[in-house]
Design a protein around this motif. Structure first.
Motif, mmCIF file in Angstrom:
data_model
loop_
_atom_site.group_PDB
_atom_site.id
_atom_site.type_symbol
_atom_site.label_atom_id
_atom_site.label_comp_id
_atom_site.label_asym_id
_atom_site.label_seq_id
_atom_site.Cartn_x
_atom_site.Cartn_y
_atom_site.Cartn_z
ATOM 1 N N TRP A 92 0.833 -1.197 0.000
ATOM 2 C CA TRP A 92 0.000 0.000 0.000
ATOM 3 C C TRP A 92 0.870 1.250 0.000
ATOM 4 N N ARG A 93 0.236 2.365 -0.340
ATOM 5 C CA ARG A 93 0.907 3.657 -0.301
ATOM 6 C C ARG A 93 0.344 4.435 0.882
ATOM 7 N N THR A 98 -5.664 -3.030 3.524
ATOM 8 C CA THR A 98 -5.278 -3.387 2.163
ATOM 9 C C THR A 98 -5.858 -4.740 1.766
ATOM 10 N N ASP A 133 -9.554 -4.628 0.806
ATOM 11 C CA ASP A 133 -9.889 -3.789 -0.335
ATOM 12 C C ASP A 133 -10.554 -4.639 -1.429
ATOM 13 N N ASP A 188 -11.881 7.551 1.527
ATOM 14 C CA ASP A 188 -11.241 8.610 0.766
ATOM 15 C C ASP A 188 -11.960 9.938 0.876
ATOM 16 N N LYS A 208 -6.274 11.479 1.773
ATOM 17 C CA LYS A 208 -6.760 11.042 0.470
ATOM 18 C C LYS A 208 -5.706 10.256 -0.302
ATOM 19 N N ARG A 209 -4.457 10.318 0.146
ATOM 20 C CA ARG A 209 -3.393 9.668 -0.604
ATOM 21 C C ARG A 209 -3.247 8.183 -0.285
ATOM 22 N N ALA A 242 -3.550 4.467 -0.465
ATOM 23 C CA ALA A 242 -4.007 3.636 -1.574
ATOM 24 C C ALA A 242 -3.541 2.211 -1.361
#
Length: 577
Positions: free
Chosen positions: A219-220, A246, A249, A422, A430-431, A433
């Motif tokens: 993940w980021r 993650t 998801d 998000d 919001k970043r 991911a």
């Protein structure tokens, strides 16, 4: 026309625990009585029998049932009507009083909290028995607790019911008795207790197998950094929360792989004699619930029923699913407690909720047995805290007041931050991911013990566990899991031996490769399980109780979470017992 007095002869035969608790209740004749019974044991039937007894001998003139949700109001009303007790599930606070042809009403805790004075007047008007279903909910907020206490203090009798009597906070539960223990802490005291282990022994509930899936996750972060971790490996709680998010998801590979495995297990159960067996996916929020429903349709080719909230149509959708042979139901929190769908036999725990209370309520949806030999299977992420809760299924807990907060459990606040969607405020939020996640069967947990070694999704090794027969007793489950694990390890040894038999360049044999920490833990878990099984056969003690005794003597978490050192200590200890 006044409501007729129910006829006791029309009641179904009581189970042994219900008869014993009924005799105890009638013997005591106290104002307050608390009954703790595992989900699926028959708390509703027990409470309605008490109501009928008290209506019949004139002790009470009316009955009020307080339930957690609107759906359960209807369920209570229908169950009561079948035994001749008429309860108004449509009662509103503005109505003030029930019609004369009702014995009483069913209301929710929220309804009482909004207007306790209305329910107090109703309680004072007629001699009333108040049945407080899942009484721990009265501690959910001060307004609910104060409202329940204010409304029902004038009641002639109060019957408290719960399948999960513990809470993680210090909010006292109204009308529940607390006793101070040797450690100076106050603990809730029940007048009748019928736990999961008792019900499992009597064949009232199903054995539950937990299939824990790990896997690689990437993940980021909100700072733009890319991270990777293996779900289930030791790491900080922040990292666990992000890896967990993650894995869940819907756009990754972890959920589709786990859903395929869960559907394969459901097919096995249906082919083995549970022709109408159903599955339930418990999601974190409405958006992911819809996404999971789409995944299920892709995997099975069949639409799933979706229940998103406690609205007017939710009860009808649940009732329709319960009466059908549809394979899958997806829900958020609507089916977490008290909802009766006996055909549910496979679950996917795909939610971020991780408190012991919520976990126990969720698993309670799968344990209700309809006939001997039925089993339940729950798929869950290989998260240390969840593995611990799965290993402690048979542990009986009380509500403890004043206990210092410990950090050994999972921190729900961290998980809540990680699960924030998000739409959260702030550019950094919001970043986040989820980049990728793959699923791998990590272990199977049953009766407090951990079985199996890692198996990739879709492999024959995984299919060995997914294909366990659907109709088994608890002892047969333990025996088969032990055999499966032994066969799996023997196959690994053969592959290793075959590799070693190939011609080597050097005349001297290479020394055996050292085991990794993960391999060492698997070997020690296998050795511990074998020793516990041997003691079980010598003494007749359940596996779970032996594991619990070892934890008491040695300390530490369940074996699914234990370190190498802790497993070694327990092996040494069980050999001396």
């Amino acid at each position: 026309m006044a409501a007729r007095t129910p006829v006791l002869e029309t009641f179904p035969a009581l189970r042994a625990w219900q008869r014993k608790a009924l005799v105890e209740y009638l013997r005591r004749r106290t104002d307050d009585f608390t009954a703790v019974a595992t989900p699926g044991a028959g708390k509703t039937t027990f409470a309605l029998r008490i109501a009928a007894e008290l209506l019949g001998d004139g002790t009470i003139e009316a009955v009020t049932v307080v339930a957690p949700t609107e759906h359960l109001k209807n369920q209570w009303s229908e169950a009561a009507a079948r035994v001749g007790i008429q309860l108004d599930a449509a009662f509103r606070n503005a109505d003030l009083h029930s019609a004369a042809d009702f014995h009483g009403a069913v209301v929710t805790y929220a309804q009482v909290g909004m207007a306790p004075q209305v329910h107090r007047r109703r309680t004072m008007t007629r001699r009333t028995l108040v049945i407080l279903d899942e009484i721990h909910h009265a501690g959910d907020s001060r307004s609910w607790g104060d409202g329940v206490k204010n409304a029902f203090e004038p009641a002639v009798r109060r019957l408290m019911l719960t399948g999960t009597p513990f809470r993680s906070d210090d909010n006292p539960i109204p009308f529940v008795s607390y006793e101070r223990g040797g450690d100076g802490l106050l603990r809730s005291r029940a007048d009748s207790v019928y736990g999961y282990s008792d019900a499992l022994r009597d064949g009232v509930v199903r054995p539950v197998l937990f299939l824990a899936y790990s896997g690689e996750t990437r993940w980021r972060t909100n700072a733009g950094e890319e991270l990777a971790a293996r779900l289930g490996e030791p790491m900080t709680q922040d990292l666990v929360a992000q890896a967990w998010r993650t894995a869940l998801d819907p756009a990754g590979d972890w959920m589709p792989q786990v859903l395929r495995a869960a559907d394969a297990r459901l097919t096995v159960l249906r082919n083995a004699g549970m022709a109408d067996a159903g599955g339930l996916i418990i999601a974190t929020d409405q958006q992911t619930a819809r996404s999971y429903a789409k995944l299920i349709e892709q995997v099975t080719g069949e639409k799933a029923a979706v229940v998103l909230s406690d609205d007017l149509g939710a009860s009808a959708r649940i009732a329709t699913f319960a009466a059908s042979d549809q394979r899958w139901l997806v829900a958020v929190r609507m089916v977490s407690e008290g909802v009766d769908i006996p055909r549910l036999a496979v679950g996917v725990y795909a939610t971020s909720a991780s408190t012991p209370l919520y976990f126990a309520q969720a698993i309670g949806r799968f344990v209700r047995a309809r006939r001997p030999g039925e089993t339940a299977s729950v798929f869950l992420p290989s998260v240390p805290h969840l593995l611990g809760l799965a290993s402690e299924m048979e542990t009986e807990r009380d509500h403890v007041l004043g206990k210092p907060k410990e950090s050994d459990g999972f921190d729900d606040d961290l998980l809540e931050r990680a699960q924030r969607d998000d739409q959260a405020s702030g550019e950094l939020e919001k970043r986040f991911a989820a980049l990728s996640a793959t699923a791998e069967l990590d272990q199977v947990i049953f009766d407090g013990a951990s079985f199996g070694t890692a198996a990739q999704a879709g492999t024959p090794e995984e299919e060995e566990y997914l294909g366990l027969p659907g109709l088994l007793t608890a002892d047969q489950v333990s025996l088969l899991l032990t055999k499966r694990q032994a066969a799996q390890l023997a196959a690994q040894r053969r592959r290793t031996a075959d590799g070693a038999a190939q011609p080597a360049a050097a005349p001297t044999a290479a020394p055996p490769a050292p085991m990794s920490a993960a391999q060492r833990r698997v070997a020690l878990r296998r050795q511990l399980n074998a020793l516990v099984a041997a003691r079980h056969h010598r003494t007749g003690q359940p596996h779970g109780k032996i594991h619990a005794e070892l934890r008491r003597l040695c300390g530490g978490p369940p074996s699914a979470q234990a370190t190498i050192e802790q497993l070694e200590e327990r092996i040494a200890t069980v050999q001396t017992l």
